[in-house]
Design a protein around this motif. Structure first.
Motif, PDB file in Angstrom:
ATOM      1  N   LYS A   1      -5.805   9.817   1.047  1.00  0.00           N
ATOM      2  CA  LYS A   1      -5.484   9.615   2.463  1.00  0.00           C
ATOM      3  C   LYS A   1      -5.696   8.179   2.913  1.00  0.00           C
ATOM      4  O   LYS A   1      -5.169   7.769   3.942  1.00  0.00           O
ATOM      5  CB  LYS A   1      -6.304  10.564   3.338  1.00  0.00           C
ATOM      6  CG  LYS A   1      -7.806  10.337   3.298  1.00  0.00           C
ATOM      7  CD  LYS A   1      -8.516  11.356   4.186  1.00  0.00           C
ATOM      8  CE  LYS A   1     -10.029  11.134   4.149  1.00  0.00           C
ATOM      9  NZ  LYS A   1     -10.741  12.122   5.021  1.00  0.00           N
ATOM     10  N   VAL A   2      -6.473   7.400   2.150  1.00  0.00           N
ATOM     11  CA  VAL A   2      -6.754   6.014   2.520  1.00  0.00           C
ATOM     12  C   VAL A   2      -5.660   5.077   2.027  1.00  0.00           C
ATOM     13  O   VAL A   2      -5.237   4.162   2.738  1.00  0.00           O
ATOM     14  CB  VAL A   2      -8.124   5.566   1.963  1.00  0.00           C
ATOM     15  CG1 VAL A   2      -8.360   4.082   2.244  1.00  0.00           C
ATOM     16  CG2 VAL A   2      -9.234   6.403   2.573  1.00  0.00           C
ATOM     17  N   ASP A   3      -5.160   5.303   0.811  1.00  0.00           N
ATOM     18  CA  ASP A   3      -4.182   4.399   0.201  1.00  0.00           C
ATOM     19  C   ASP A   3      -3.075   5.201  -0.493  1.00  0.00           C
ATOM     20  O   ASP A   3      -2.844   5.050  -1.692  1.00  0.00           O
ATOM     21  CB  ASP A   3      -4.888   3.473  -0.793  1.00  0.00           C
ATOM     22  CG  ASP A   3      -3.969   2.414  -1.387  1.00  0.00           C
ATOM     23  OD1 ASP A   3      -2.942   2.086  -0.752  1.00  0.00           O
ATOM     24  OD2 ASP A   3      -4.276   1.919  -2.489  1.00  0.00           O
ATOM     25  N   PRO A   4      -2.351   6.025   0.242  1.00  0.00           N
ATOM     26  CA  PRO A   4      -1.347   6.890  -0.396  1.00  0.00           C
ATOM     27  C   PRO A   4      -0.164   6.144  -0.987  1.00  0.00           C
ATOM     28  O   PRO A   4       0.462   6.616  -1.939  1.00  0.00           O
ATOM     29  CB  PRO A   4      -0.890   7.805   0.744  1.00  0.00           C
ATOM     30  CG  PRO A   4      -1.146   7.015   1.992  1.00  0.00           C
ATOM     31  CD  PRO A   4      -2.408   6.245   1.706  1.00  0.00           C
ATOM     32  N   VAL A   5       0.145   4.956  -0.451  1.00  0.00           N
ATOM     33  CA  VAL A   5       1.343   4.246  -0.906  1.00  0.00           C
ATOM     34  C   VAL A   5       1.132   3.612  -2.290  1.00  0.00           C
ATOM     35  O   VAL A   5       2.092   3.152  -2.905  1.00  0.00           O
ATOM     36  CB  VAL A   5       1.769   3.187   0.137  1.00  0.00           C
ATOM     37  CG1 VAL A   5       0.985   1.898  -0.025  1.00  0.00           C
ATOM     38  CG2 VAL A   5       3.267   2.917   0.062  1.00  0.00           C
ATOM     39  N   LYS A   6      -0.086   3.657  -2.810  1.00  0.00           N
ATOM     40  CA  LYS A   6      -0.307   3.182  -4.180  1.00  0.00           C
ATOM     41  C   LYS A   6       0.534   3.978  -5.169  1.00  0.00           C
ATOM     42  O   LYS A   6       0.895   3.480  -6.248  1.00  0.00           O
ATOM     43  CB  LYS A   6      -1.784   3.270  -4.566  1.00  0.00           C
ATOM     44  CG  LYS A   6      -2.293   4.697  -4.818  1.00  0.00           C
ATOM     45  CD  LYS A   6      -3.775   4.722  -5.146  1.00  0.00           C
ATOM     46  CE  LYS A   6      -4.254   6.132  -5.478  1.00  0.00           C
ATOM     47  NZ  LYS A   6      -5.715   6.189  -5.702  1.00  0.00           N
ATOM     48  N   TYR A   7       0.879   5.207  -4.798  1.00  0.00           N
ATOM     49  CA  TYR A   7       1.653   6.051  -5.703  1.00  0.00           C
ATOM     50  C   TYR A   7       3.100   5.591  -5.845  1.00  0.00           C
ATOM     51  O   TYR A   7       3.838   6.115  -6.678  1.00  0.00           O
ATOM     52  CB  TYR A   7       1.579   7.515  -5.254  1.00  0.00           C
ATOM     53  CG  TYR A   7       0.192   8.097  -5.413  1.00  0.00           C
ATOM     54  CD1 TYR A   7      -0.382   8.218  -6.674  1.00  0.00           C
ATOM     55  CD2 TYR A   7      -0.560   8.491  -4.311  1.00  0.00           C
ATOM     56  CE1 TYR A   7      -1.663   8.730  -6.833  1.00  0.00           C
ATOM     57  CE2 TYR A   7      -1.834   8.992  -4.460  1.00  0.00           C
ATOM     58  CZ  TYR A   7      -2.390   9.113  -5.724  1.00  0.00           C
ATOM     59  OH  TYR A   7      -3.661   9.612  -5.883  1.00  0.00           O
ATOM     60  N   ASP A   8       3.490   4.604  -5.067  1.00  0.00           N
ATOM     61  CA  ASP A   8       4.796   3.972  -5.285  1.00  0.00           C
ATOM     62  C   ASP A   8       4.884   3.441  -6.711  1.00  0.00           C
ATOM     63  O   ASP A   8       5.922   3.562  -7.372  1.00  0.00           O
ATOM     64  CB  ASP A   8       4.997   2.834  -4.279  1.00  0.00           C
ATOM     65  CG  ASP A   8       6.308   2.089  -4.492  1.00  0.00           C
ATOM     66  OD1 ASP A   8       7.320   2.737  -4.823  1.00  0.00           O
ATOM     67  OD2 ASP A   8       6.328   0.857  -4.313  1.00  0.00           O
ATOM     68  N   TYR A   9       3.798   2.832  -7.194  1.00  0.00           N
ATOM     69  CA  TYR A   9       3.791   2.299  -8.557  1.00  0.00           C
ATOM     70  C   TYR A   9       4.062   3.410  -9.574  1.00  0.00           C
ATOM     71  O   TYR A   9       4.820   3.215 -10.535  1.00  0.00           O
ATOM     72  CB  TYR A   9       2.445   1.640  -8.862  1.00  0.00           C
ATOM     73  CG  TYR A   9       2.246   0.325  -8.164  1.00  0.00           C
ATOM     74  CD1 TYR A   9       2.840  -0.831  -8.652  1.00  0.00           C
ATOM     75  CD2 TYR A   9       1.461   0.230  -7.021  1.00  0.00           C
ATOM     76  CE1 TYR A   9       2.660  -2.052  -8.015  1.00  0.00           C
ATOM     77  CE2 TYR A   9       1.269  -0.983  -6.380  1.00  0.00           C
ATOM     78  CZ  TYR A   9       1.875  -2.115  -6.882  1.00  0.00           C
ATOM     79  OH  TYR A   9       1.702  -3.322  -6.254  1.00  0.00           O
ATOM     80  N   ALA A  10       3.419   4.544  -9.380  1.00  0.00           N
ATOM     81  CA  ALA A  10       3.567   5.647 -10.331  1.00  0.00           C
ATOM     82  C   ALA A  10       4.971   6.241 -10.293  1.00  0.00           C
ATOM     83  O   ALA A  10       5.612   6.415 -11.331  1.00  0.00           O
ATOM     84  CB  ALA A  10       2.527   6.730 -10.027  1.00  0.00           C
ATOM     85  N   LEU A  11       5.452   6.535  -9.094  1.00  0.00           N
ATOM     86  CA  LEU A  11       6.768   7.167  -8.970  1.00  0.00           C
ATOM     87  C   LEU A  11       7.874   6.228  -9.436  1.00  0.00           C
ATOM     88  O   LEU A  11       8.805   6.640 -10.146  1.00  0.00           O
ATOM     89  CB  LEU A  11       7.007   7.610  -7.523  1.00  0.00           C
ATOM     90  CG  LEU A  11       6.072   8.701  -6.995  1.00  0.00           C
ATOM     91  CD1 LEU A  11       6.333   8.949  -5.510  1.00  0.00           C
ATOM     92  CD2 LEU A  11       6.249   9.999  -7.781  1.00  0.00           C
TER      93      LEU A  11
END
Length: 253
Positions: free
Chosen positions: A234-244
């Motif tokens: 919930k603090v840094d959800p957009v980090k998953y851009d790297y994964a996706l």
């Protein structure tokens, strides 16, 4: 895959791709040429604006913009005159010299009269969260005289655009995880508010993982995806851009 397995996969891929090795393959390498805050944010905005199509072409034309600005983006913007537009020839797909001249003039107005790029993104009275910030920025840009054709290069999430390139730009400016890829030079916007730059790769992978059901890659789909990613962080959800993105573009997931 269950939710726990999906989270473990995404966390693993974030570590793999959110690393300095990523910089050399990505348009983010261009703002990494600079150390001054204003140079970083101006160069990053211009490069992210043309970030569609072939990545090599994006990087090539991003570097061409830096050459036009004499590799001093902030000083160039502050002293820019439209007469200089006669001296450069620029085209990246549908973004041409007319659009570049408009962006230079609009950025000059933002820095001389509105407190700079971070200030115009900080305001978000009309809509909540990232949507409001992007609309605020768009309005600030369009306050400068321009041809109608240039408006298509400024996405409008209020009209359901996923605003991929502007969301990517905000990720670059705001995320501060000490990994050396994103810059984290804006402290006025929380990372928790960021929206992923939704594109073909991230959208397709998200659907395969069951994180996104909506078929269109629009703002509604982006909200659906972010709601699911915030369950993982919930603090840094957009980090998953790297994964996706990595799973789609590099791993051919």
């Amino acid at each position: 895959m269950n939710k726990k397995e999906i989270k473990e996969l995404l966390d693993f891929k974030v570590k793999a791709y959110n690393a300095t090795d990523f910089i050399g393959t990505d348009p983010i390498q261009i703002p990494h040429q600079f150390s001054k805050k204003e140079d970083i944010e101006i160069s990053a905005l211009l490069v992210s604006t043309i970030a569609w199509g072939n990545r090599a072409s994006i990087i090539k034309n991003g570097n061409k913009m830096m050459e036009i600005m004499g590799h001093t983006p902030h000083d160039f913007i502050l002293n820019y005159s439209s007469e200089q537009a006669n001296d450069f020839d620029f085209v990246h797909r549908t973004f041409n010299a007319v659009d570049l001249d408009f962006f230079f003039r609009a950025l000059q107005n933002i820095y001389l009269k509105l407190g700079g790029l971070e200030a115009v993104f900080k305001a978000h009275d009309q809509y909540p969260g990232a949507m409001g910030r992007i609309v605020s920025f768009r309005d600030a840009m369009l306050a400068t005289e321009h041809e109608k054709r240039s408006e298509k290069h400024l996405s409008n999430p209020a009209k359901k655009s996923a605003a991929k390139r502007i969301n990517m730009y905000l990720r670059w400016m705001v995320r501060n995880d000490q990994q050396g890829v994103d810059f984290g030079i804006w402290n006025s916007i929380p990372s928790s508010e960021l929206m992923l730059p939704l594109d073909v790769h991230t959208g397709n992978v998200a659907r395969k993982l069951g994180l996104l059901k909506r078929k269109q890659n629009d703002w509604t789909a982006l909200e659906e995806l972010m709601n699911n990613l915030r369950k993982f962080d919930k603090v840094d959800p957009v980090k998953y851009d790297y994964a996706l993105f990595g799973l789609g573009a590099f791993d051919k997931f």
